[in-house]
Design an enzyme around this catalytic site. Structure first.
Site, PDB file in Angstrom:
ATOM      1  N   ASP A   1       0.829  -1.204   0.000  1.00 44.76           N
ATOM      2  CA  ASP A   1       0.000   0.000   0.000  1.00 44.76           C
ATOM      3  C   ASP A   1       0.869   1.262   0.000  1.00 44.76           C
ATOM      4  O   ASP A   1       1.965   1.261   0.557  1.00 44.76           O
ATOM      5  CB  ASP A   1      -0.903  -0.005   1.238  1.00 44.76           C
ATOM      6  CG  ASP A   1      -2.041   0.985   1.127  1.00 44.76           C
ATOM      7  OD1 ASP A   1      -2.366   1.411  -0.004  1.00 44.76           O
ATOM      8  OD2 ASP A   1      -2.610   1.346   2.170  1.00 44.76           O
TER       9      ASP A   1
ATOM     10  N   SER B   1      -7.068  -5.796  -5.894  1.00 43.03           N
ATOM     11  CA  SER B   1      -8.183  -6.394  -5.171  1.00 43.03           C
ATOM     12  C   SER B   1      -9.479  -6.317  -5.968  1.00 43.03           C
ATOM     13  O   SER B   1      -9.603  -5.548  -6.935  1.00 43.03           O
ATOM     14  CB  SER B   1      -8.377  -5.693  -3.822  1.00 43.03           C
ATOM     15  OG  SER B   1      -8.998  -4.438  -4.006  1.00 43.03           O
TER      16      SER B   1
ATOM     17  N   ASN C   1     -10.655  -2.837  -6.101  1.00 41.16           N
ATOM     18  CA  ASN C   1      -9.890  -1.840  -6.857  1.00 41.16           C
ATOM     19  C   ASN C   1     -10.541  -1.449  -8.178  1.00 41.16           C
ATOM     20  O   ASN C   1     -10.162  -0.443  -8.790  1.00 41.16           O
ATOM     21  CB  ASN C   1      -8.470  -2.333  -7.128  1.00 41.16           C
ATOM     22  CG  ASN C   1      -7.580  -2.300  -5.902  1.00 41.16           C
ATOM     23  OD1 ASN C   1      -6.584  -3.020  -5.827  1.00 41.16           O
ATOM     24  ND2 ASN C   1      -7.918  -1.471  -4.921  1.00 41.16           N
TER      25      ASN C   1
ATOM     26  N   ARG D   1       1.715  -4.911   6.168  1.00 43.16           N
ATOM     27  CA  ARG D   1       1.027  -3.881   5.397  1.00 43.16           C
ATOM     28  C   ARG D   1       1.817  -2.584   5.520  1.00 43.16           C
ATOM     29  O   ARG D   1       2.128  -2.122   6.616  1.00 43.16           O
ATOM     30  CB  ARG D   1      -0.398  -3.645   5.882  1.00 43.16           C
ATOM     31  CG  ARG D   1      -1.064  -2.540   5.052  1.00 43.16           C
ATOM     32  CD  ARG D   1      -2.535  -2.394   5.274  1.00 43.16           C
ATOM     33  NE  ARG D   1      -3.066  -1.417   4.308  1.00 43.16           N
ATOM     34  CZ  ARG D   1      -4.277  -1.437   3.806  1.00 43.16           C
ATOM     35  NH1 ARG D   1      -5.119  -2.390   4.161  1.00 43.16           N
ATOM     36  NH2 ARG D   1      -4.673  -0.517   2.953  1.00 43.16           N
TER      37      ARG D   1
END
Length: 250
Positions: A28, A73, A76, A196
């Protein structure tokens, strides 16, 4: 993510005993990284793709055998048409460009996620890359593309229900060991560590079933700035954790 047969970077410390064998990463922060530099979001995605290279190369040095990355994803698709089209073009470009170098580095590539919505050219490239690297064992790289944890469980449940309806599976024999055999990741071990980047502290529908006992690291670093040294440090930190899986050590 151009992979070199031999990295010129400084060697990383020896793997910590008890370190993770399977690391999953929610990559991310690409868009924010680009915005901070006054560039379009796709500039950040290109930078992020290059960062994958360093992490893959570092895996054998830190004892990681399996690496799973969240590339796109099911949610997305809600992004702008320009960004989605740019991402799909990026996926096609890098798959085409890196098949040979991935194979030479000993990487076996698998894709998870629902391919139905992807275009035929991209699907063919994915299939060809999986086939071209199927004999490799040095690093098992799994790319989650059009993937969502809930979607995966729903698709797995549908396949399980079909087997029950066709008489191939006895409902009374279904337990928590049954469903994983229908998941996209059925040939992979569950992740030991989930990372993450970018400072967000949520799992965003990623490997929901598989990560039930994974350790989590939420770090502030934006993905394009994530270094192999930071990756090695997180793996080393994992090795010092006391994992009991619900039991109490005596």
């Amino acid at each position: 993510m151009i992979l070199r047969a031999k990295s010129k970077a400084e060697p990383l410390p020896e793997p910590t005993p008890g370190g993770p064998k399977h690391v999953a990463i929610i990559m991310d922060g690409n868009g924010r990284w680009a915005t901070q530099r006054g560039r379009p979001r796709l500039f950040g995605h290109h930078a992020g793709a290059k960062r994958v290279r360093e992490v893959v190369e570092a895996c054998p040095e830190v004892g990681v055998e399996y690496l799973t990355i969240f590339a796109f994803s099911t949610e997305n698709w809600k992004r702008t048409q320009v960004e989605v089209a740019g991402l799909m073009s990026l996926f096609r470009r890098y798959i085409s460009k890196e098949t040979r170098s991935l194979s030479e580095f000993g990487v076996r590539v698998r894709f998870i996620g629902d391919r139905v919505r992807l275009d035929d050219k991209l699907i063919k490239l994915m299939n060809d890359l999986e086939e071209a690297t199927s004999h490799n064992t040095r690093v098992h790289l799994t790319i989650a593309l059009n993937y969502g944890g809930r979607d995966e469980v729903a698709r797995a449940t549908k396949r399980l229900a079909q087997d029950v309806a066709q008489g191939h599976l006895d409902p009374d024999e279904i337990d928590e060991e049954t469903l994983p055999k229908y998941l996209d990741t059925y040939v992979l071990p569950d992740p030991d560590l989930v990372i993450r980047t970018s400072g967000e502290a949520r799992i965003s529908n990623f490997l929901l079933w598989q990560s039930a006992y994974a350790e989590y690291e939420f770090i502030d670093t934006l993905w394009p700035d994530f270094s192999r040294e930071e990756f090695a440090g997180l793996c080393a930190s994992y090795g010092g954790r006391d994992r009991r899986f619900g039991a109490v050590k005596t």
